[in-house]
Design an enzyme around this catalytic site. Structure first.
Site, PDB file in Angstrom:
ATOM      1  N   TYR A 155       0.840  -1.199   0.000  1.00 20.53           N
ATOM      2  CA  TYR A 155       0.000   0.000   0.000  1.00 20.53           C
ATOM      3  C   TYR A 155       0.875   1.248   0.000  1.00 20.53           C
ATOM      4  O   TYR A 155       0.651   2.191  -0.776  1.00 20.53           O
ATOM      5  CB  TYR A 155      -0.930  -0.018   1.214  1.00 20.53           C
ATOM      6  CG  TYR A 155      -1.725   1.256   1.400  1.00 20.53           C
ATOM      7  CD1 TYR A 155      -2.750   1.578   0.525  1.00 20.53           C
ATOM      8  CD2 TYR A 155      -1.427   2.133   2.441  1.00 20.53           C
ATOM      9  CE1 TYR A 155      -3.470   2.758   0.674  1.00 20.53           C
ATOM     10  CE2 TYR A 155      -2.138   3.307   2.599  1.00 20.53           C
ATOM     11  CZ  TYR A 155      -3.160   3.613   1.721  1.00 20.53           C
ATOM     12  OH  TYR A 155      -3.861   4.793   1.875  1.00 20.53           O
ATOM     13  N   GLU A 213     -11.727   7.013   4.472  1.00 19.40           N
ATOM     14  CA  GLU A 213     -11.148   7.811   5.559  1.00 19.40           C
ATOM     15  C   GLU A 213     -12.226   8.172   6.577  1.00 19.40           C
ATOM     16  O   GLU A 213     -11.966   8.232   7.783  1.00 19.40           O
ATOM     17  CB  GLU A 213     -10.487   9.073   5.013  1.00 19.40           C
ATOM     18  CG  GLU A 213      -9.199   8.830   4.235  1.00 19.40           C
ATOM     19  CD  GLU A 213      -8.059   8.292   5.072  1.00 19.40           C
ATOM     20  OE1 GLU A 213      -8.162   8.273   6.324  1.00 19.40           O
ATOM     21  OE2 GLU A 213      -7.043   7.883   4.485  1.00 19.40           O
ATOM     22  N   TRP A 258      -6.156   2.440  10.252  1.00 13.37           N
ATOM     23  CA  TRP A 258      -6.195   2.198   8.809  1.00 13.37           C
ATOM     24  C   TRP A 258      -6.043   0.711   8.514  1.00 13.37           C
ATOM     25  O   TRP A 258      -6.569   0.207   7.533  1.00 13.37           O
ATOM     26  CB  TRP A 258      -5.116   3.011   8.103  1.00 13.37           C
ATOM     27  CG  TRP A 258      -5.085   2.729   6.626  1.00 13.37           C
ATOM     28  CD1 TRP A 258      -4.056   2.202   5.916  1.00 13.37           C
ATOM     29  CD2 TRP A 258      -6.142   2.947   5.687  1.00 13.37           C
ATOM     30  NE1 TRP A 258      -4.408   2.065   4.591  1.00 13.37           N
ATOM     31  CE2 TRP A 258      -5.683   2.524   4.422  1.00 13.37           C
ATOM     32  CE3 TRP A 258      -7.439   3.460   5.791  1.00 13.37           C
ATOM     33  CZ2 TRP A 258      -6.468   2.590   3.271  1.00 13.37           C
ATOM     34  CZ3 TRP A 258      -8.226   3.540   4.644  1.00 13.37           C
ATOM     35  CH2 TRP A 258      -7.746   3.099   3.410  1.00 13.37           C
TER      36      TRP A 258
END
Length: 201
Positions: A25, A47, A55
């Site tokens: 990522y 988000e 996350w």
């Protein structure tokens, strides 16, 4: 720790060391410029779901979110009904938070309006590209993020506070927040230099 050694022996931003999934990522997505409206909408939606969570949780569930939210196609999500809200609340593969689910649907409708206003989401948000740079990963928001948050809230968007918007800006390349010495920092900078974000109409 600002840097960590990656699987190839090269230095990466320290947060990559938390889990192995963060390396791809970080190397291929985070901080690289994005001008595709669907991807921008997906990211700001995710988000919003991350608010109060990690996350890691969202990244691990990202494919489930994509399936549940019609791959974050704006026009499709804008047509979601209360039945879709209830369907998503039964989906154990995502974060089952009614307010956040309803916010994504609301924001899809607001995104349609923003596209009519500015030509594209990209054309609007890239006006807020970071101009004044602080040391990488030294802050959780910025003047540009605060301004973009206010602009979105004024247009009826939800779950777009300054911290959420700054994380979105970091991820979508509006600011290159890779640490100095991180092998990906120069790659993200080169990608930004080569890109041409659309202008607002």
């Amino acid at each position: 720790m600002s840097l960590v050694t990656g699987p190839d022996g090269a230095p990466r931003c320290g947060w990559c060391g938390e889990i192995a999934e963060f390396f791809p990522y970080h190397d291929h997505e985070w901080g690289f410029p994005v001008v595709d409206d669907r991807r921008l909408f997906e990211k700001i939606s995710l988000e919003g779901f991350q608010s109060g969570l990690s996350w890691r949780t969202i990244l691990n569930k990202r494919e489930n979110f994509r399936r549940g939210f019609a791959n974050f196609e704006i026009d499709a999500v804008a047509q979601f009904t209360q039945d879709d809200v209830e369907r998503l609340l039964q989906n154990s593969g995502i974060v089952r938070h009614r307010g956040k689910i309803e916010a994504v649907i609301n924001n899809a409708q607001r995104a349609q309006e923003l596209i009519k206003e500015a030509g594209s989401i990209a054309g609007f948000v890239w006006q807020y590209e970071a101009k004044t740079l602080s040391p990488p990963q030294s802050q959780t928001t910025s003047a540009e993020a605060i301004a973009l948050s206010k602009a979105l809230k004024k247009r009826g968007w939800k779950f777009v506070g300054p911290t959420t918007v700054f994380a979105f800006m970091q991820a979508m390349g509006l600011v290159n927040d890779h640490h100095e010495g991180c092998v990906t920092r120069a790659k993200a900078a080169a990608a930004r230099a080569a890109s041409s974000p659309p202008q607002r109409q």
